[in-house]
Design a protein around this motif. Structure first.
Motif, mmCIF file in Angstrom:
data_model
loop_
_atom_site.group_PDB
_atom_site.id
_atom_site.type_symbol
_atom_site.label_atom_id
_atom_site.label_comp_id
_atom_site.label_asym_id
_atom_site.label_seq_id
_atom_site.Cartn_x
_atom_site.Cartn_y
_atom_site.Cartn_z
ATOM 1 N N UNK A 31 0.819 -1.204 0.000
ATOM 2 C CA UNK A 31 0.000 0.000 0.000
ATOM 3 C C UNK A 31 0.860 1.265 0.000
ATOM 4 N N UNK A 99 2.657 -10.421 5.524
ATOM 5 C CA UNK A 99 1.391 -11.015 5.112
ATOM 6 C C UNK A 99 0.581 -10.057 4.251
ATOM 7 N N UNK A 100 0.453 -8.826 4.725
ATOM 8 C CA UNK A 100 -0.365 -7.863 3.998
ATOM 9 C C UNK A 100 0.141 -7.655 2.585
ATOM 10 N N UNK A 103 -0.581 -10.633 0.331
ATOM 11 C CA UNK A 103 -1.993 -10.690 -0.045
ATOM 12 C C UNK A 103 -2.318 -9.650 -1.108
ATOM 13 N N UNK A 104 -1.793 -8.470 -0.916
ATOM 14 C CA UNK A 104 -2.097 -7.407 -1.868
ATOM 15 C C UNK A 104 -1.517 -7.704 -3.246
ATOM 16 N N UNK A 106 -0.988 -10.652 -4.541
ATOM 17 C CA UNK A 106 -1.802 -11.701 -5.163
ATOM 18 C C UNK A 106 -3.099 -11.113 -5.677
ATOM 19 N N UNK A 107 -3.680 -10.257 -4.876
ATOM 20 C CA UNK A 107 -4.944 -9.649 -5.276
ATOM 21 C C UNK A 107 -4.763 -8.838 -6.548
ATOM 22 N N UNK A 108 -3.709 -8.092 -6.611
ATOM 23 C CA UNK A 108 -3.450 -7.252 -7.767
ATOM 24 C C UNK A 108 -3.270 -8.097 -9.012
ATOM 25 N N UNK A 167 -3.358 -16.103 6.773
ATOM 26 C CA UNK A 167 -4.636 -16.119 7.486
ATOM 27 C C UNK A 167 -4.553 -16.606 8.907
ATOM 28 N N UNK B 103 -8.786 -13.277 -2.941
ATOM 29 C CA UNK B 103 -7.501 -12.603 -2.736
ATOM 30 C C UNK B 103 -7.712 -11.137 -2.392
ATOM 31 N N UNK B 104 -8.616 -10.512 -3.092
ATOM 32 C CA UNK B 104 -8.834 -9.088 -2.852
ATOM 33 C C UNK B 104 -9.418 -8.843 -1.468
ATOM 34 N N UNK B 106 -8.938 -10.692 1.189
ATOM 35 C CA UNK B 106 -7.866 -10.888 2.162
ATOM 36 C C UNK B 106 -6.952 -9.679 2.181
ATOM 37 N N UNK B 107 -6.645 -9.198 0.998
ATOM 38 C CA UNK B 107 -5.757 -8.043 0.905
ATOM 39 C C UNK B 107 -6.363 -6.840 1.609
ATOM 40 N N UNK B 108 -7.628 -6.631 1.393
ATOM 41 C CA UNK B 108 -8.319 -5.495 1.995
ATOM 42 C C UNK B 108 -8.294 -5.596 3.514
ATOM 43 N N UNK B 110 -6.071 -6.870 5.230
ATOM 44 C CA UNK B 110 -4.711 -6.819 5.750
ATOM 45 C C UNK B 110 -4.441 -5.627 6.644
#
Lengths: 209, 209
Positions: A31, A99-100, A103-104, A106-108, A167, B103-104, B106-108, B110
């Motif tokens: 972020x 972790x954050x 996750x971000x 992967x989400x992206x 998680x 994924x999104x 989880x990312x959110x 975070x």
DNA sequence: ATGAATACGAAACGTACCGTAGCGTAAAAG
DNA sequence: CTTTTACGCTACGGTACGTTTCGTATTCAT
């Protein structure tokens, strides 16, 4: 680009941006990687950043490639020890990433398939392959049953590390890793007890605990 | 809120928004859940949405609570069958949700710990607990060694489903799930062979394959 | 030396989406 | 018939993305 015409890129800019990005990544996760901020902190213009990397995602991946490029895969011949070591290293690498951030990223990558591929190749595959290599050698050595589905076992082990970081309450401890490896080994080894005995002989790991 | 004063909320708005959100979620994932669009498609004002849910994350979670609230945990007494069934159901539930969306979310989560908790409770825990219950019953029944670290085994199984959906080429197939369950069972069962024999008797599952 | 090609910095821009606020109107409780 | 709350509409402020324009600097090619 093809010919060396025009003003050459300033290599210091590459270095400075990567450096700052790495710092920000550690401090504030993905972020925090805001191109405008990174550029300012690096003493560089936004344009210069975008000229090198198409977007912040790829910039981030570029940083991680440096970091997680290779996980040193041990190869002592002791299947249990090697596996254990391998997974502990993987856990450490991912923990450092955070972790954050993971996750971000992967989400992206979820949208753009090529982005996902880059992430996979740069960050996820290296530790996976270390585990795979370890298991492969074990099988070559005759420690594992020949019919074992190696990729599946690799998934089983990697996924756990991954999941717990993302998680779980806390990431996998070395003790937990050992417990899982032992349990799984009982299911896939030709002679699990022999492997355990062998590992017991190598117990010069951590005298503590 | 305390007294029933003033104009009451229109329950149809709740329903319409949840409905549209669910559709959008299926079609375009979490990214597509754009409050302004959802409101328009539901024939509702943005204000009305924000009056009910504080942000799009919570709106999304509200939708998922409906969907994944309960995973039906089978309990036939056949440890292998139950576990298998449990994991297949979990896989299906997550597949429907979609890798990108998961994924999104989880990312959110975070950043905000309370958000992460909501996600965990609404989406991640239900399938986990189904697996846990199944394993617990198995142990009660004496099928598992008493010293087995149950939460760890739950993690090992859940994580695999999870990981493969998120990062793998494709999600776990029933066959793969079975292979893993069998391998792991060999490591933690008091008498794995007995369990396999018992399961073989219940092979009215899918006559195909 | 001169010109084409490329890099650099500064600044402004267009887009997307977030979440909030003001205002006039509608519907219920007392 | 007044108070309270919901509703829709519209506008706003904020963040961050990624792009573009423009004037300047640096290098290669001829």
């Amino acid at each position: 680009m093809t010919t060396g015409r025009g003003r050459p890129r300033d290599a210091q800019i590459d270095a400075a941006v990567l450096q700052v990005t790495a710092e920000v990544l550690d401090q504030q996760g993905y972020r925090g990687v805001v191109i405008e901020d990174v550029a300012r902190r690096a003493g560089v213009s936004k344009t210069a950043v975008y000229r090198r990397w198409p977007n912040r995602y790829r910039l981030t991946i570029a940083v991680l490639e440096d970091r997680l490029g290779r996980i040193g895969a041990p190869s002592t011949g002791c299947t249990l020890c090697d596996l254990h070591e391998c997974l502990v290293l993987t856990t450490d690498a991912f923990c450092r990433l955070g972790a954050g951030t993971l996750a971000q990223l992967i989400a992206e990558g979820g949208d753009d398939p090529s982005a996902h591929q880059h992430l996979t190749e740069a960050v996820l595959d290296p530790p996976r392959q270390a585990v795979h290599r370890t298991l492969f050698e074990a099988r070559e050595r005759g420690d594992l049953r020949s019919e074992v589905d190696l990729p599946l076992v690799v998934d089983a082990l990697s996924s756990l590390v991954f999941y717990r970081l993302l998680l779980g309450a806390d990431p996998m401890s070395p003790e937990e890793i050992e417990a899982v490896v032992i349990a799984l080994l009982r299911g896939i080894a030709t002679d699990a007890d022999a492997l355990l005995r062998e590992a017991a002989g190598h117990e010069e790991h951590q005298p503590q605990s």
